[in-house]
Design a protein around this motif. Structure first.
Motif, PDB file in Angstrom:
ATOM      1  N   LEU A 518       0.861  -1.184   0.000  1.00  0.00           N
ATOM      2  CA  LEU A 518       0.000   0.000   0.000  1.00  0.00           C
ATOM      3  C   LEU A 518       0.895   1.231   0.000  1.00  0.00           C
ATOM      4  O   LEU A 518       1.790   1.358   0.848  1.00  0.00           O
ATOM      5  CB  LEU A 518      -0.911   0.038   1.223  1.00  0.00           C
ATOM      6  N   PHE A 519       0.673   2.141  -0.949  1.00  0.00           N
ATOM      7  CA  PHE A 519       1.480   3.353  -0.998  1.00  0.00           C
ATOM      8  C   PHE A 519       0.650   4.515  -1.504  1.00  0.00           C
ATOM      9  O   PHE A 519      -0.392   4.337  -2.152  1.00  0.00           O
ATOM     10  CB  PHE A 519       2.729   3.153  -1.861  1.00  0.00           C
ATOM     11  N   THR A 520       1.085   5.715  -1.186  1.00  0.00           N
ATOM     12  CA  THR A 520       0.377   6.918  -1.625  1.00  0.00           C
ATOM     13  C   THR A 520       1.263   7.732  -2.564  1.00  0.00           C
ATOM     14  O   THR A 520       2.499   7.653  -2.508  1.00  0.00           O
ATOM     15  CB  THR A 520      -0.055   7.802  -0.444  1.00  0.00           C
ATOM     16  N   THR A 521       0.610   8.516  -3.401  1.00  0.00           N
ATOM     17  CA  THR A 521       1.315   9.381  -4.349  1.00  0.00           C
ATOM     18  C   THR A 521       0.610  10.732  -4.415  1.00  0.00           C
ATOM     19  O   THR A 521      -0.588  10.837  -4.111  1.00  0.00           O
ATOM     20  CB  THR A 521       1.322   8.781  -5.768  1.00  0.00           C
ATOM     21  N   HIS A 522       1.338  11.763  -4.811  1.00  0.00           N
ATOM     22  CA  HIS A 522       0.676  13.008  -5.185  1.00  0.00           C
ATOM     23  C   HIS A 522      -0.114  12.742  -6.461  1.00  0.00           C
ATOM     24  O   HIS A 522       0.430  12.251  -7.448  1.00  0.00           O
ATOM     25  CB  HIS A 522       1.697  14.118  -5.459  1.00  0.00           C
ATOM     26  N   VAL A 576       6.720  -5.439 -11.677  1.00  0.00           N
ATOM     27  CA  VAL A 576       6.376  -6.621 -10.880  1.00  0.00           C
ATOM     28  C   VAL A 576       5.344  -7.523 -11.563  1.00  0.00           C
ATOM     29  O   VAL A 576       5.067  -8.618 -11.076  1.00  0.00           O
ATOM     30  CB  VAL A 576       5.861  -6.232  -9.474  1.00  0.00           C
ATOM     31  N   GLY A 577       4.764  -7.073 -12.662  1.00  0.00           N
ATOM     32  CA  GLY A 577       3.827  -7.908 -13.403  1.00  0.00           C
ATOM     33  C   GLY A 577       2.501  -8.146 -12.715  1.00  0.00           C
ATOM     34  O   GLY A 577       1.788  -9.084 -13.058  1.00  0.00           O
ATOM     35  N   SER A 578       2.166  -7.304 -11.747  1.00  0.00           N
ATOM     36  CA  SER A 578       0.909  -7.485 -11.014  1.00  0.00           C
ATOM     37  C   SER A 578      -0.053  -6.346 -11.323  1.00  0.00           C
ATOM     38  O   SER A 578       0.380  -5.201 -11.522  1.00  0.00           O
ATOM     39  CB  SER A 578       1.161  -7.533  -9.501  1.00  0.00           C
ATOM     40  N   PRO A 579      -1.338  -6.648 -11.325  1.00  0.00           N
ATOM     41  CA  PRO A 579      -2.326  -5.580 -11.534  1.00  0.00           C
ATOM     42  C   PRO A 579      -2.524  -4.773 -10.253  1.00  0.00           C
ATOM     43  O   PRO A 579      -2.115  -5.172  -9.163  1.00  0.00           O
ATOM     44  CB  PRO A 579      -3.592  -6.353 -11.895  1.00  0.00           C
ATOM     45  N   ILE A 580      -3.179  -3.638 -10.400  1.00  0.00           N
ATOM     46  CA  ILE A 580      -3.548  -2.820  -9.247  1.00  0.00           C
ATOM     47  C   ILE A 580      -4.772  -3.455  -8.581  1.00  0.00           C
ATOM     48  O   ILE A 580      -5.801  -3.661  -9.224  1.00  0.00           O
ATOM     49  CB  ILE A 580      -3.864  -1.376  -9.678  1.00  0.00           C
ATOM     50  N   ALA A 581      -4.652  -3.765  -7.284  1.00  0.00           N
ATOM     51  CA  ALA A 581      -5.774  -4.363  -6.559  1.00  0.00           C
ATOM     52  C   ALA A 581      -6.818  -3.320  -6.195  1.00  0.00           C
ATOM     53  O   ALA A 581      -8.015  -3.618  -6.152  1.00  0.00           O
ATOM     54  CB  ALA A 581      -5.272  -5.065  -5.303  1.00  0.00           C
ATOM     55  N   ASN A 582      -6.360  -2.096  -5.949  1.00  0.00           N
ATOM     56  CA  ASN A 582      -7.311  -1.032  -5.614  1.00  0.00           C
ATOM     57  C   ASN A 582      -6.624   0.322  -5.806  1.00  0.00           C
ATOM     58  O   ASN A 582      -5.396   0.429  -5.681  1.00  0.00           O
ATOM     59  CB  ASN A 582      -7.807  -1.154  -4.176  1.00  0.00           C
ATOM     60  N   TRP A 595      -2.739   3.579  -3.483  1.00  0.00           N
ATOM     61  CA  TRP A 595      -2.583   2.457  -4.402  1.00  0.00           C
ATOM     62  C   TRP A 595      -2.362   1.183  -3.598  1.00  0.00           C
ATOM     63  O   TRP A 595      -1.653   1.196  -2.599  1.00  0.00           O
ATOM     64  CB  TRP A 595      -1.390   2.667  -5.338  1.00  0.00           C
ATOM     65  N   ILE A 596      -2.970   0.090  -4.045  1.00  0.00           N
ATOM     66  CA  ILE A 596      -2.780  -1.206  -3.396  1.00  0.00           C
ATOM     67  C   ILE A 596      -2.426  -2.234  -4.476  1.00  0.00           C
ATOM     68  O   ILE A 596      -3.157  -2.395  -5.455  1.00  0.00           O
ATOM     69  CB  ILE A 596      -4.045  -1.654  -2.635  1.00  0.00           C
ATOM     70  N   VAL A 597      -1.284  -2.896  -4.271  1.00  0.00           N
ATOM     71  CA  VAL A 597      -0.801  -3.920  -5.206  1.00  0.00           C
ATOM     72  C   VAL A 597      -0.742  -5.242  -4.454  1.00  0.00           C
ATOM     73  O   VAL A 597      -0.191  -5.306  -3.350  1.00  0.00           O
ATOM     74  CB  VAL A 597       0.588  -3.569  -5.764  1.00  0.00           C
ATOM     75  N   LYS A 598      -1.287  -6.287  -5.030  1.00  0.00           N
ATOM     76  CA  LYS A 598      -1.297  -7.603  -4.374  1.00  0.00           C
ATOM     77  C   LYS A 598      -0.250  -8.523  -4.981  1.00  0.00           C
ATOM     78  O   LYS A 598      -0.138  -8.636  -6.207  1.00  0.00           O
ATOM     79  CB  LYS A 598      -2.678  -8.252  -4.502  1.00  0.00           C
ATOM     80  N   ARG A 599       0.510  -9.161  -4.093  1.00  0.00           N
ATOM     81  CA  ARG A 599       1.437 -10.208  -4.536  1.00  0.00           C
ATOM     82  C   ARG A 599       0.735 -11.546  -4.383  1.00  0.00           C
ATOM     83  O   ARG A 599       0.375 -11.957  -3.279  1.00  0.00           O
ATOM     84  CB  ARG A 599       2.728 -10.198  -3.727  1.00  0.00           C
ATOM     85  N   GLU A 600       0.527 -12.223  -5.506  1.00  0.00           N
ATOM     86  CA  GLU A 600      -0.198 -13.483  -5.494  1.00  0.00           C
ATOM     87  C   GLU A 600       0.710 -14.678  -5.229  1.00  0.00           C
ATOM     88  O   GLU A 600       0.292 -15.650  -4.615  1.00  0.00           O
ATOM     89  CB  GLU A 600      -0.916 -13.681  -6.844  1.00  0.00           C
TER      90      GLU A 600
END
Length: 601
Positions: A518-522, A576-582, A595-600
């Motif tokens: 989970l990370f934030t951006t401007h 990382v080849g992963s989609p954005i989870a949220n 932004w939320i990225v899930k590692r499957e």
């Protein structure tokens, strides 16, 4: 022979036989007409002396004639009520005092095409609002439509200023052209071209970016009649934040909602109809700084609630590297100003008053009051020209608590209530503004991580958490274990393009599978605070300037970054080849995107 026309004659004769069918016919007509005009009325039989005689037929005919006249008047009025032209209620001076009622076409835009529905709902709401109006009030009607409430409150003695706004131009035109000339300039109406797939598909303004037409803390009573029944959740959150921004410290907010969300959900539906769990709506309001005062109950098919400003809650602010601003003041951020955080005086030594205020604020939150002399976040708010030291100290501790609570909710939605503990890494934690609050949560097995050695020592010995030294380059960053979740708050809002994706990869590789970054951006909402415009952002959606509020870091490595979805999404997929989870726009501080990225695996 019976005296009642409802009884059969014992022996019909030439005098009664031709009359009976006519009596029955007239009775049926009378009953039908009464059913149209007076649905609850029952037909009354003619009994007594002389019933069944020719004079009574004349009486029935006279009554039928009167009922037909009433029916004609009813149909005439219905035609006028449901016509497209405004319904005028008087002439001469009266026409200038009593505003016409909007025609059916305009009324239909606010869900009250029938005159009966319009008048009944207007009556109920006028009484409800009047209950909470105080003398000399400034009020805000959110989604005012064609001015139903303005019309009903036209001469209310407690209203000092009435502000209404809506997305339907015809409704606002009616308010400004028909109502204002009669009820006065203290009533003002605004149209905002807000996009709505259902109600305004040509709109150019996102609902999540709308700024209400009222200054901070200026509104004593706001309401949203049948408003949140059409707002999707991200837009509802933004509207609640705007409500809190404009409410005075003693202000109140009166919205209605539908309360039957789909099974297994707390917020469901589309713009035609949205249903929300009452308690969940209260939670959303609480996040915006509003406290549920009373569950009022149903009014005209919707559930009414009354909110007040939460005790001690600050009005929503956008906190960023160039100042603290309300959303209404974002436009001012483009004016030249001094950026960054001043170098702390006396090498960051806290004064006795600072220590005292820190102790009070920390005690309220149940955390340690210790603040490191080099904590730039603390010094940013403590030296802010728009904040008193008392307000700044409260903000520092309360904002850390809000971030910790918000993260807890996000992780609960990702992992559920059952997963305990959650191995959590707070990356770029600084000197513990948020860590001290995360530490309290028994669900978290917390490790904090920062680039500053002094922060690692402070986190370990004063905050009392496990602490991990970060690295200046992503490839040199390593962790002793894997984590279920990694949280990087306002870190990627400073990374240059050269290391943005590399840090995504380094943190992603430190996750368990499954796990979440989970990370934030401007984001686009940050442009005012960054003193840029949308035109300044390159086509790839990535903007960077080598300017930092932290004086001890190289601005080329830690500057100011704005990254839009058209950059972040493909960059995450590339590294990382992963989609954005949220993805949640302006989720943090009302301007940083989450932004939320899930590692499957």
């Amino acid at each position: 022979m019976s005296n009642s026309i409802t009884s059969e004659p014992t022996s019909p004769d030439s005098a009664t036989h031709p009359i009976e069918p006519e009596r029955s016919k007239l009775a049926r007509v009378r009953q039908g007409l009464r059913g149209v005009l007076f649905p609850s009325a029952s037909p009354v039989g003619l009994t007594g002396e002389g019933s069944g005689k020719a004079p009574n037929v004349q009486a029935l005919e006279l009554e039928m004639s009167w009922l037909k006249m009433q029916l004609a008047q009813y149909r005439k009025e219905q035609g006028q009520f449901e016509g497209l032209e405004p319904f005028v209620l008087g002439t001469e001076h009266v026409s200038g005092i009593v505003p016409p009622i909007a025609g059916a076409g305009v009324r239909a835009t606010v869900g009250s095409p029938s005159m009966a529905g319009y008048l009944v709902s207007g009556d109920a709401w006028q009484i409800l609002i009047s209950k909470f109006l105080k003398p000399n009030s400034q009020v805000l009607d959110i989604g005012c439509g064609c001015g139903k409430m303005a019309r009903n409150l036209a001469y209310h003695p407690h209203i000092k200023k009435f502000i209404g706004f809506d997305v339907i131009q015809d409704s606002i035109d009616y308010c400004n052209q028909t109502l204002v000339p009669r009820i006065g300039s203290k009533f003002e109406f605004h149209c905002y071209n807000v996009y709505s797939e259902c109600y305004n598909p040509q709109g150019t303004i996102k609902a999540s970016e709308l700024v209400f037409p009222a200054t901070d803390g200026s509104i004593d009573l706001a309401w949203g009649c049948s408003l949140f029944t059409h707002l999707l959740e991200p837009d509802a959150k933004h509207y609640l934040r705007e409500v809190r921004r404009v409410l005075s410290p003693s202000g109140m907010f009166l919205p209605t909602i539908h309360i039957n969300p789909a099974p297994g959900t707390r917020y469901s539906g589309n713009e035609v109809r949205v249903d929300i769990d009452i308690d969940y709506f209260a939670e959303l309001a609480a996040e915006a700084g509003l406290s549920l005062a009373v569950k009022l109950g149903e009014v005209c098919g919707q559930y009414a609630l009354l909110f007040k400003v939460a005790p001690g809650a600050e009005a929503p602010k956008i906190v960023n590297v160039n100042g603290t601003k309300s959303e209404a003041e974002v436009a001012e951020a483009s004016k030249p100003k001094t950026g960054g955080v001043p170098v702390p005086p006396n090498e960051g030594a806290l004064t006795g008053e600072m220590l005292r205020l820190n102790g009070l604020a920390a005690e309220k939150e149940g955390v340690t009051p210790d603040v490191h002399p080099k904590d730039f976040i603390f010094w940013f708010v403590a030296t802010h020209p728009e904040l008193s030291l008392d307000s700044a100290t409260t903000y520092y501790f309360e904002d850390g608590a809000r971030s910790a609570d918000k993260l807890d909710k996000e992780l609960t939605s990702l992992f559920g209530e059952e997963k305990k503990p959650i191995k959590l890494l707070e990356f770029a934690s600084g000197y513990g503004c948020v860590s001290r609050h995360l530490k309290k949560n028994p669900r978290f097995d917390l490790t904090s991580c920062d680039i500053h050695p002094e922060a690692i020592d402070f986190l370990t010995n004063k905050i009392g958490v496990k602490a991990l030294q970060s690295a200046h380059t992503p490839e040199k960053f390593s962790t002793p274990e894997k984590y279920d979740a990694i949280f990087a708050l306002s870190f990627f809002s400073h990374m240059p393009k050269a290391t943005f994706g590399r840090w995504i990869k380094a943190l992603y590789n430190s996750l368990n599978a499954p796990g979440y970054l989970l990370f934030t951006t401007h984001g686009i909402k940050s442009i005012g605070g960054l003193q840029i415009t949308a035109e300044d952002i390159p086509a790839d959606g990535f903007w960077f300037q080598a300017r930092s509020e932290q004086h001890d870091l190289d601005a080329e490595e830690y500057g100011l970054t704005l990254s839009l979805p058209n950059f972040v999404i493909p960059e995450v997929h590339r590294v990382v080849g992963s989609p954005i989870a949220n993805y949640k726009q302006a989720e943090w501080w009302f301007h940083q995107d989450l932004w939320i990225v899930k590692r499957e695996r």
